[in-house]
Design a protein around this motif. Structure first.
Motif, PDB file in Angstrom:
ATOM      1  N   GLY A 138     -14.980   2.936   9.269  1.00  0.00           N
ATOM      2  CA  GLY A 138     -13.764   2.558   9.737  1.00  0.00           C
ATOM      3  C   GLY A 138     -12.798   3.411   8.824  1.00  0.00           C
ATOM      4  N   GLN A 139     -11.388   3.215   9.342  1.00  0.00           N
ATOM      5  CA  GLN A 139     -10.245   3.758   8.766  1.00  0.00           C
ATOM      6  C   GLN A 139      -9.246   2.807   8.178  1.00  0.00           C
ATOM      7  OE1 GLN A 139      -9.544   7.114   8.658  1.00  0.00           O
ATOM      8  NE2 GLN A 139     -11.627   7.416   9.772  1.00  0.00           N
ATOM      9  N   PRO A 140      -8.968   2.964   6.696  1.00  0.00           N
ATOM     10  CA  PRO A 140      -8.157   2.272   6.093  1.00  0.00           C
ATOM     11  C   PRO A 140      -6.768   2.673   6.509  1.00  0.00           C
ATOM     12  CG  PRO A 140      -9.236   3.637   4.560  1.00  0.00           C
ATOM     13  CD  PRO A 140      -9.862   3.788   5.648  1.00  0.00           C
ATOM     14  N   VAL A 141      -5.861   1.570   6.621  1.00  0.00           N
ATOM     15  CA  VAL A 141      -4.565   2.016   6.968  1.00  0.00           C
ATOM     16  C   VAL A 141      -3.776   0.973   5.793  1.00  0.00           C
ATOM     17  CG1 VAL A 141      -2.734   1.494   8.444  1.00  0.00           C
ATOM     18  CG2 VAL A 141      -5.022   2.245   9.417  1.00  0.00           C
ATOM     19  N   PHE A 142      -2.941   1.765   5.092  1.00  0.00           N
ATOM     20  CA  PHE A 142      -2.292   1.113   4.009  1.00  0.00           C
ATOM     21  C   PHE A 142      -0.822   0.786   4.236  1.00  0.00           C
ATOM     22  CE2 PHE A 142      -5.345   4.057   2.077  1.00  0.00           C
ATOM     23  CZ  PHE A 142      -6.392   3.109   1.360  1.00  0.00           C
ATOM     24  N   VAL A 143      -0.543  -0.326   3.770  1.00  0.00           N
ATOM     25  CA  VAL A 143       1.050  -0.908   3.746  1.00  0.00           C
ATOM     26  C   VAL A 143       1.351  -1.138   2.517  1.00  0.00           C
ATOM     27  CG1 VAL A 143       2.423  -2.677   4.929  1.00  0.00           C
ATOM     28  CG2 VAL A 143       0.509  -1.755   6.321  1.00  0.00           C
ATOM     29  N   GLN A 144       2.507  -0.564   2.147  1.00  0.00           N
ATOM     30  CA  GLN A 144       2.814  -0.799   0.675  1.00  0.00           C
ATOM     31  C   GLN A 144       3.568  -2.212   0.506  1.00  0.00           C
ATOM     32  OE1 GLN A 144       5.881   2.070  -0.840  1.00  0.00           O
ATOM     33  NE2 GLN A 144       5.790   1.256  -2.768  1.00  0.00           N
ATOM     34  N   ALA A 145       2.955  -2.942  -0.428  1.00  0.00           N
ATOM     35  CA  ALA A 145       3.571  -4.235  -0.862  1.00  0.00           C
ATOM     36  C   ALA A 145       4.495  -4.059  -2.053  1.00  0.00           C
ATOM     37  CB  ALA A 145       2.550  -5.152  -1.305  1.00  0.00           C
ATOM     38  N   ARG A 146       5.643  -3.894  -1.866  1.00  0.00           N
ATOM     39  CA  ARG A 146       6.835  -3.465  -2.734  1.00  0.00           C
ATOM     40  C   ARG A 146       6.874  -4.490  -4.062  1.00  0.00           C
ATOM     41  NH1 ARG A 146       8.550  -2.107   2.396  1.00  0.00           N
ATOM     42  NH2 ARG A 146       8.780   0.016   2.730  1.00  0.00           N
ATOM     43  N   GLU A 147       7.270  -3.989  -5.167  1.00  0.00           N
ATOM     44  CA  GLU A 147       7.588  -4.599  -6.214  1.00  0.00           C
ATOM     45  C   GLU A 147       8.701  -5.665  -6.160  1.00  0.00           C
ATOM     46  OE1 GLU A 147       7.057  -3.248 -10.157  1.00  0.00           O
ATOM     47  OE2 GLU A 147       6.286  -1.545  -9.557  1.00  0.00           O
ATOM     48  N   GLU A 148       9.650  -5.271  -5.473  1.00  0.00           N
ATOM     49  CA  GLU A 148      10.755  -6.017  -5.287  1.00  0.00           C
ATOM     50  C   GLU A 148      10.491  -7.382  -4.290  1.00  0.00           C
ATOM     51  OE1 GLU A 148      11.628  -1.901  -2.672  1.00  0.00           O
ATOM     52  OE2 GLU A 148      10.602  -2.702  -4.587  1.00  0.00           O
ATOM     53  N   ASN A 149       9.592  -7.159  -3.478  1.00  0.00           N
ATOM     54  CA  ASN A 149       9.080  -8.363  -2.614  1.00  0.00           C
ATOM     55  C   ASN A 149       7.793  -9.064  -3.475  1.00  0.00           C
ATOM     56  OD1 ASN A 149       9.276  -9.950  -0.191  1.00  0.00           O
ATOM     57  ND2 ASN A 149       7.618  -8.893   0.637  1.00  0.00           N
ATOM     58  N   ASP A 150       7.524  -8.852  -4.859  1.00  0.00           N
ATOM     59  CA  ASP A 150       6.608  -9.517  -5.497  1.00  0.00           C
ATOM     60  C   ASP A 150       5.235  -8.955  -4.868  1.00  0.00           C
ATOM     61  OD1 ASP A 150       8.368 -10.763  -6.908  1.00  0.00           O
ATOM     62  OD2 ASP A 150       8.296 -12.564  -5.747  1.00  0.00           O
ATOM     63  N   PHE A 151       5.285  -7.639  -4.560  1.00  0.00           N
ATOM     64  CA  PHE A 151       3.993  -7.082  -3.998  1.00  0.00           C
ATOM     65  C   PHE A 151       3.085  -7.850  -2.953  1.00  0.00           C
ATOM     66  CE2 PHE A 151       3.533  -5.714  -8.773  1.00  0.00           C
ATOM     67  CZ  PHE A 151       3.717  -4.578  -8.556  1.00  0.00           C
ATOM     68  N   LYS A 152       4.331  -8.231  -1.939  1.00  0.00           N
ATOM     69  CA  LYS A 152       3.818  -8.823  -0.732  1.00  0.00           C
ATOM     70  C   LYS A 152       4.041  -8.290   0.271  1.00  0.00           C
ATOM     71  CE  LYS A 152       5.064 -13.036  -2.592  1.00  0.00           C
ATOM     72  NZ  LYS A 152       5.056 -14.486  -2.602  1.00  0.00           N
ATOM     73  N   VAL A 153       3.352  -8.106   1.551  1.00  0.00           N
ATOM     74  CA  VAL A 153       3.793  -7.418   2.812  1.00  0.00           C
ATOM     75  C   VAL A 153       4.203  -8.505   3.655  1.00  0.00           C
ATOM     76  CG1 VAL A 153       2.236  -5.384   2.702  1.00  0.00           C
ATOM     77  CG2 VAL A 153       1.608  -7.444   3.709  1.00  0.00           C
ATOM     78  N   THR A 154       4.930  -8.066   4.826  1.00  0.00           N
ATOM     79  CA  THR A 154       5.573  -9.001   5.842  1.00  0.00           C
ATOM     80  C   THR A 154       4.857  -8.562   7.307  1.00  0.00           C
ATOM     81  OG1 THR A 154       7.339  -7.530   6.433  1.00  0.00           O
ATOM     82  CG2 THR A 154       7.570  -9.110   4.662  1.00  0.00           C
ATOM     83  N   ALA A 155       4.956  -9.545   8.101  1.00  0.00           N
ATOM     84  CA  ALA A 155       4.160  -9.394   9.507  1.00  0.00           C
ATOM     85  C   ALA A 155       5.480  -8.219  10.344  1.00  0.00           C
ATOM     86  CB  ALA A 155       4.746 -10.425  10.332  1.00  0.00           C
ATOM     87  N   GLN A 156       6.495  -7.887   9.895  1.00  0.00           N
ATOM     88  CA  GLN A 156       7.080  -6.572  10.299  1.00  0.00           C
ATOM     89  C   GLN A 156       6.727  -5.582   9.882  1.00  0.00           C
ATOM     90  OE1 GLN A 156       8.492  -9.538   8.919  1.00  0.00           O
ATOM     91  NE2 GLN A 156       9.500 -10.446  10.879  1.00  0.00           N
TER      92      GLN A 156
END
Length: 393
Positions: A138-156
């Protein structure tokens, strides 16, 4: 000519295991090493679990193969665990047990991924996720969870990387390495997005019972029936029950996927070590007081060490809510000491102070280092003192 496969030639070594091995090597040479590398509780396995394993050995029950997916009694114990901590029941055909949570993850990827299928992985991420995806082609696709968002990603953010090849969203909460926890509302948004786009959710819940200071862990699989059907839950005994050496992990979810994982287990390890299965039955169904005792100890260590670490020049730390890691941003510290590469900076700390940390580069975070507070308070305080002296030198 090389006899090695392209698969292994492109595989990265686990930075956590490598750091732990290097620390042990230096200690064996007589160096005064404080290792804060591995996510391994410093407590021994609770006695009631040890006793259950000894009883299984003495009775002869531990001497034989089991079915690939795990003893029926173990599946029933896992169902009891799900009822108690997740609030819903599962059938035996929805459960598979295997040789550690890491191997359960591997079996999942091997069971569901075809060449070039994409797995969305928020960063920072646990070091083995990406390479396991690659091993399954498979292919990993990375989405950055930013520190300013407490290391969490959003649906957007997830939507910006979604393609027709996207098959799995991987979520690890509480997170290794950041210790951050998604709220129920945040998970609801991610789960609804996955359901709407027919994307599997792989929920790595291994740290779900290690939460601190009033924080709450919400399993994403509990939020709706639609999300539950789309989710494979990964969990195990290693962290909460101080059983890293027993190698017991399990998965719960779609029976078709569980059956496929069982087939892979049957063709690789045959079954989870039988004595470990009997130990896990006791862990899931026996006295749980030791789990809370250990959780309280980790909480005390976090609350003691966090402000001390945050006071070190150049170290900037978001206080974690769970797991047992601190993940400071050391960009300023590197600049102060003349480094531009976090792995070189981590090596310098080891060579000059004897403190073994893990480079953030292996987690997809080139400005961070990870330290585990799953060790005794004296070691943690001494490590912070040495880091303070290193930065002030």
């Amino acid at each position: 000519m090389t006899y090695l496969s392209n698969r292994v030639l492109t595989m990265e070594e686990s930075v956590t295991l490598a750091a732990g091995a290097r620390a042990k090597e230096l200690k064996a040479q007589g160096r005064d090493i404080l290792s804060l590398t591995l996510g391994e509780p410093d407590f021994v396995t609770p006695k009631n679990i040890q006793d259950a394993a000894i009883k299984a050995i003495q009775s002869g029950k531990a001497s034989f193969y089991t079915v690939a997916s795990g003893l029926p009694e173990l599946k029933d114990a896992i169902n009891s665990y799900m009822e108690k901590f997740y609030g819903y029941s599962v059938d035996r055909n929805q459960i598979v047990a295997a040789t550690g949570g890491k191997y359960v993850l591997y079996a999942f990827f091997m069971a569901v991924l075809n060449p070039d299928d994409e797995v969305i992985i928020p960063t920072p991420y646990w070091v083995s996720y990406a390479d396991q995806v690659k091993m399954a082609q498979g292919q990993p696709v990375f989405v950055q969870a930013r520190e300013e968002n407490d290391f969490k990603v959003t649906a957007q953010q997830l939507e910006t990387v979604r393609t027709e090849k996207t098959k799995v969203l991987l979520l690890n909460t509480p997170s290794n390495p950041t210790g951050m926890i998604y709220t129920a509302a945040e998970l609801q948004a991610l789960g609804d997005w996955a359901v709407a786009n027919d994307i599997l959710i792989l929920a790595d819940d291994i740290y779900g019972r290690l939460v601190y200071n009033g924080a709450a862990f919400t399993p994403i699989s509990t939020l709706s029936e639609a999300i539950r059907k789309q989710t494979i839950v990964i969990n195990g005994v290693a962290k909460s029950y101080a059983m890293t050496g027993w190698r017991v992990g399990f998965a719960v979810g779609n029976p078709e996927i569980i059956a496929a994982m069982s087939k892979i287990i049957g063709q690789t390890t045959s079954n989870l070590t039988t004595v470990s299965q009997y130990a896990a039955i006791e862990a899931f169904t026996g006295d749980q007081s030791a789990v809370e005792t250990m959780r309280q100890a980790f909480e005390e260590r976090l609350n003691t060490i966090y402000p001390l670490l945050n006071a070190i020049p150049g170290f900037e730390v978001i206080k974690p809510q769970g797991a047992f890691y601190l993940f400071p941003n050391v960009k300023k510290a590197m600049e102060m000491k003349g480094y531009t590469d976090v792995t070189e900076f981590t090596t310098a700390i080891l060579n000059e102070t004897g403190i073994a940390l893990v480079t953030g580069a292996g987690f997809g975070a080139p400005e961070n280092v990870r330290l585990s507070y799953a060790t005794d308070m004296d070691t943690l305080k001494e490590a912070v003192d040495r880091l303070q002296a290193f930065m002030l030198d």
